[in-house]
Scaffold this motif. Sequence first.
Motif, short mmCIF file in Angstrom:
data_model
loop_
_atom_site.label_atom_id
_atom_site.label_comp_id
_atom_site.label_asym_id
_atom_site.label_seq_id
_atom_site.Cartn_x
_atom_site.Cartn_y
_atom_site.Cartn_z
N LYS A 108 0.84 -1.20 0.00
CA LYS A 108 0.00 0.00 0.00
C LYS A 108 0.88 1.25 0.00
O LYS A 108 2.06 1.19 0.30
N ASN A 109 0.25 2.40 -0.32
CA ASN A 109 0.95 3.68 -0.21
C ASN A 109 0.02 4.73 0.39
O ASN A 109 -1.13 4.44 0.73
N SER B 260 0.97 8.17 8.01
CA SER B 260 1.63 7.28 7.05
C SER B 260 3.12 7.56 6.88
O SER B 260 3.79 6.86 6.12
N THR C 119 5.32 4.54 7.71
CA THR C 119 4.86 3.19 7.33
C THR C 119 4.52 3.03 5.86
O THR C 119 4.55 1.90 5.35
N LEU C 120 4.20 4.11 5.16
CA LEU C 120 3.75 4.00 3.77
C LEU C 120 4.62 4.83 2.83
O LEU C 120 5.19 5.84 3.23
N SER D 50 -0.74 0.89 -6.20
CA SER D 50 -0.13 -0.21 -5.45
C SER D 50 -0.93 -1.49 -5.69
O SER D 50 -1.97 -1.49 -6.36
#
Length: 262
Positions: free
Chosen positions: A44-45, A122, A125-126, A133
Amino acid sequence: MRSNLSIRLLNILYSGKFVYTILLFLIIISLFRFHSFLMYKEEKNVFDLLLFSFHDFFHVFFLSSLIYLISIFPFTTFRSFDQYAMIKFASRAKWFYTSVISIGIATLLFVLASAFICILESLLTLKFENRWSEYGAAVYDFLLKYNDIKPSTLVLFSLLLVYLFFLTLGITFFVANLIVQNNVISFIITLGFNVISIVIYLSKITFFYPFTFTYHVLVGKMGSSFYSHFVQSIIYWGMVLTLLFFIGISRVKKMDFSWRQS
């Protein structure tokens, strides 16, 4: 001058404690959404997170809309500034314009704050990659099959439609209060319009879909004809806001301001 007065109105209406309380609510619900989002195993982003938050039916139409209406509540309870604005402009119509502009600014800040909270969550983490994605490609598979669109573009479109939805709720609340002159009843009326829209949307009666708020907010549901649907949604919100504007301006020219001083 009108925009300056609108900003002054916001400064007077919103105390620091009230703003911090609204932000706290936004952070809490955003953290819950973020936790749910991380449960998905796919890559994911940050754009996925933004779409996940602003495309979620329950999040937008129940939680966020309720917090937003609470954040707009000062516009229906404030008193002394009304008289100042009336003297400053010597016109009820200009007072109304100033209030509407102020609601528009407050709504924009609310949406931007919600998006900014998602971005902050985020950071560690992203990834910030403007590409689809694994998660995004799976969720929006049908939309992407027929439309060439970047994640950032879809996020911007989504934020715009969410902004117009919240703005409509805010002005509905404000105009309803001008008519019934009761904060609680106005709040209930505004929630009522939102609930009716939700019920129609969930009823699966497709004929009425184009008349509902929900149909013109959730970008992921727009399907193969995304761009035409998006333009249709912009026209829809423009018509609704124009109608509210004319109802409000007609009402404010006839109303007695003494009730706001009680």
